[in-house]
Design an enzyme around this catalytic site. Structure first.
Site, short mmCIF file in Angstrom:
data_model
loop_
_atom_site.label_atom_id
_atom_site.label_comp_id
_atom_site.label_asym_id
_atom_site.label_seq_id
_atom_site.Cartn_x
_atom_site.Cartn_y
_atom_site.Cartn_z
N HIS A 1 0.84 -1.21 0.00
CA HIS A 1 0.00 0.00 0.00
C HIS A 1 0.88 1.26 0.00
O HIS A 1 0.70 2.16 -0.84
CB HIS A 1 -0.91 -0.03 1.24
CG HIS A 1 -1.83 1.14 1.35
ND1 HIS A 1 -3.13 1.13 0.91
CD2 HIS A 1 -1.64 2.39 1.87
CE1 HIS A 1 -3.70 2.30 1.14
NE2 HIS A 1 -2.81 3.09 1.72
N GLU A 2 1.82 1.31 0.92
CA GLU A 2 2.68 2.51 1.00
C GLU A 2 3.59 2.63 -0.21
O GLU A 2 3.93 3.73 -0.64
CB GLU A 2 3.49 2.50 2.31
CG GLU A 2 2.63 2.57 3.58
CD GLU A 2 1.64 3.72 3.60
OE1 GLU A 2 1.89 4.75 2.96
OE2 GLU A 2 0.58 3.58 4.26
N HIS B 102 1.73 4.62 -2.80
CA HIS B 102 1.82 6.08 -2.59
C HIS B 102 3.18 6.62 -3.04
O HIS B 102 3.27 7.59 -3.77
CB HIS B 102 1.62 6.40 -1.10
CG HIS B 102 0.19 6.34 -0.63
ND1 HIS B 102 -0.80 7.11 -1.18
CD2 HIS B 102 -0.40 5.61 0.36
CE1 HIS B 102 -1.95 6.86 -0.55
NE2 HIS B 102 -1.74 5.95 0.38
N GLU C 246 -4.81 7.83 -3.10
CA GLU C 246 -5.29 6.55 -2.56
C GLU C 246 -5.55 5.55 -3.69
O GLU C 246 -5.41 4.34 -3.48
CB GLU C 246 -6.55 6.80 -1.71
CG GLU C 246 -6.99 5.61 -0.88
CD GLU C 246 -6.11 5.34 0.35
OE1 GLU C 246 -5.18 6.13 0.62
OE2 GLU C 246 -6.37 4.32 1.02
#
Lengths: 506, 506
Positions: B270-271, B274, B300
């Protein structure tokens, strides 16, 4: 001086406004400090272009806040107002910075900044190729720009004195010069005696290969043992060890080389001394000069005091060797005396400043100082630097560099345009001895404390007499209050004569 | 529009001046970003008081630079000038920020900032004691202040729409609401079907205890495998994982819990999403909106695309499980299918948003959204929040919280005064599916690529269609250009219906 209440109230308001401004400048500077720490310690390698812009923005914001007309107006008002002693000290420090920054045209500051940015790769290449001529035009340009800079700050003063005062504003150049000359004369004689003694110190105590991770664990042991406050600090590695931060967060960096365990220990203790000073600044002074450290000589006195008077002492090794042996069982057969001797061997044939011992170190500094003075005054041409450099090494240390790479190109400082910086290294060592003697005068002989790993009394003395004052006093005032006398090389020379006299059986 | 050369030249000069100003603001913001990263990741615990002052100084400098009369004057001049398309985009973005920041009185900003600073400990205590009443007055105050804030920004608009636009300025609230209602209606039905199916997925694949250091090594493997650029990034741990930085230096944080290997892998992916967006922003746009990411929904979408469409896919586990087994031999007997099932189990009895799966997650968001809207409009009293919260959980998820600590007090966001933020989490997931479908439309089925650990094509598509544009286009324009159609929940709903239909044999 104002005495009626209404006037005092106005002064209070003016001071509050002034203080907010000063705090703002300080916060911008401290933010930049974090960005620089980050750059040296954790930043990914391609982060440079953005980081350079961020730092340049913070630096120009800080410059604009300091040199704004509003700052000048507030300073003038406050210099006529009825202030407390502490407020007077803050005004004095800000006035000094304001006068200097407003006296130099911004274009010159930018030209210097641009020239030094380009000077760094040029110097690096010249050093790698042992080719002074490539660097010479840049050095000439920097000398010229720095002379011009000094002329703006104070057209009536010796330009080198102006440059020196950038790093050490309150000790005058005559005092510095007198001290350095004395060091030169007495240390050259002492080193010759040592050389003639043909004493053989135990220097192999730390030879071998030492794992980096274990060295790091030991560096943490060193910091634990000295009382480093981990809630306000941390330890990391950096190619050129430094320490930075504020009283709330003063970080240490060090480096590890497999074949140089002793170097990593002494370098860690040195950086601890710097960080420990910062941590001793008063919390409630944060944001103004009352919570900021004095200049480079005082800072260096703190690192040198811990590195030399504690870390290179016999009782320190009596206490620390058992700790070191837990990490490195191969030190089993080394005695404290051998460790002590290894930490204090005098290398009179060493050409490199950063590898120098406690005595020859100052001759490296004196040589740079003498050359810098003549370069800035115009008595020495850049082209003649290598020869003069080598002659002086031969004269003071009895050893002549064979290349400029290990001669006048060895240090980075000139490529930064830092002329007048080197002397503070020696002045710091000299002050360390004076402070240490005064501490022992107040506290009694510290040998037993050090042997017991008990540093609270020494550190308490430094907190009370040096750290807690921030910039409240000028450097001479601070020294006089802490030691009862003016700055002097007496204690340093006594210390080295006694220590090395015994070590080498003179 | 200006067309003669002299006028164009003046426009160029004005634009240059404007751009310097914008870059300065951006550099101050990026410096603050480094200070916040430092605070979360490496700062010693007692560094907070100084750090708070440094951040507050940078934030007020940035506010002053943005809202200065000079900025307003430059914006007006440039809005009448003949500019390139890119310049027009920069002016549009800065105008939006300028209008918002100048419309709200500084005292209100400071009151909100002070109230939220105090709200955090109050919320924490209330949560620990499961005592909503302690937090209620603070929540009331924050709702009131935020309504006032919205009134200043746009007295004619729905205040919740104004607050939402803080996080997502270019997707209007009606669109967001329509999407969220559709998610609610269709996901509630799908989750009921799943529940009724009584299918039993393999969920023990990752049960056990996993060493932190080995988890870190595996997290690095994950990032390697996805193509993270280590020359412009780094991985650290933080209690609440985040990623931050610029195109030159975009860092990832993650966290490790001994009993949650799967959680650390999905959080790292997830990170990565980003950071990978940030790294795709154009280098030459650094310092202006052209080199800055779009708002929260688009950000997101990038993290969710990698986390869900890649990291929770079957081919990903076919490729990654052998890598994971090298670090954790205890995964020897786990099959890719079992790992895939474990990564996709639907927990319809879970009360906690941050532990939710890909489906129930959105119901957690919808509940917050519905409650926030009514709070801000005044249709719901703060005192009634716990009951309404619990009723909605019962209605949408069939499970009723027994305490407020695991009910309406679970999330920190309201104590930050962040109303209007939650919806962007769901909108991001929805957009992720739309972008992923468009990428497969252009590139063909990506299953084989993922199975081969080959992410260049997907990443190249995202770079070209999303990342490289920075803020050049508004969010609807960006979506339309990248996918050929307006923002829609169609692809997300198709994706989950197909994926979970197969998984649960519906």
């Amino acid at each position: 001086m104002a005495t009626d209440p209404a006037q005092s109230e106005r002064a209070d308001d003016t001071y509050d406004e002034f203080e907010s401004r000063v705090e703002r400048i300080s916060n911008v500077g401290n933010a930049a400090g974090i960005l620089r720490w980050d750059q040296e310690v954790v930043m990914p390698e391609e982060g440079t272009p953005a980081r350079a812009q961020q730092l340049s923005t913070l630096s120009s914001i800080s410059h604009e806040l300091l040199t704004a007309d509003e700052t000048g107006k507030l300073l003038e008002e406050l210099e006529d107002a009825d202030l407390t002693d502490k407020q007077v000290a803050v005004v004095r420090e800000v006035r000094r910075r304001y006068d200097r920054e407003t006296s130099v045209p911004q274009e010159l500051v930018e030209e210097i900044s641009e020239t030094t940015a380009n000077a760094h790769p040029t110097w690096k290449e010249a050093k790698e190729n042992d080719d002074f001529e490539t660097f010479a035009p840049t050095l000439e340009k920097l000398v010229e720009l720095k002379r011009e800079y000094a002329e703006h700050v104070d057209p009536d003063a010796d330009p080198y004195a102006v440059l020196f005062s950038e790093y050490e504003p309150y000790l005058d150049l005559e005092t510095a010069e007198r001290v350095l000359e004395r060091l030169r004369d007495e240390l050259v004689a002492l080193i010759e005696e040592i050389d003639a003694s043909e004493s053989d110190l135990e220097t192999d105590a730390f030879s071998g290969e030492f794992d980096d991770d274990d060295q790091e664990t030991l560096a943490r042991d060193v910091l634990d043992s000295l009382g480093y406050d981990w809630d306000r600090g941390r330890l990391d590695t950096a190619p050129h060890p430094f320490s930075s931060g504020t009283q709330f967060d003063a970080r240490v960096t060090t480096r590890f080389e497999e074949d140089d365990l002793l170097g990593s220990i002494t370098s860690t203790i040195h950086e601890f001394g710097h960080a420990n000073y910062t941590l001793g600044l008063p919390d409630d002074g944060y944001g103004t000069p009352l919570g900021e450290s004095r200049d480079l000589s005082v800072h260096e006195s703190q690192s040198r005091l811990w590195e030399n008077h504690v870390g290179r002492s016999r009782p320190f090794w009596e206490q620390f060797l058992p700790i070191a042996r837990e990490r490195f069982p191969e030190l089993e057969d080394v005695t404290p005396e051998e460790a002590y001797e290894a930490a204090n061997q005098v290398y009179d044939d060493n050409l490199i400043r950063v590898e120098a011992d406690e005595l020859t170190y100052h001759l490296h500094i004196v040589i740079r100082f003498e050359i810098e003075r003549e370069l800035i005054s115009g008595d020495l041409e850049v082209a003649d630097v290598p020869e003069v450099w080598n002659d002086k090494y031969e004269e003071y240390l009895g050893v002549r560099p064979e290349t400029d790479a290990e001669g006048c190109l060895q240090d980075i400082h000139w490529s930064h345009g830092s002329f007048g910086y080197f002397p503070t290294y020696s002045l710091g060592s000299v002050l360390a001895a004076q402070l240490y003697a005064a501490a022992e005068d107040d506290l009694g002989d510290l040998t037993d404390d050090i042997r017991a790993g008990e540093f609270d009394a020494l550190n308490g003395w430094l907190r009370e007499n040096v750290h807690q004052h921030g910039c409240r006093y000028t450097t001479p005032e601070l020294i006089e209050q802490a030691t009862g006398e003016p700055f002097t090389a007496d204690y340093f020379l006594e210390y080295v004569e006694e220590k090395y006299g015994k070590l080498y059986g003179l």
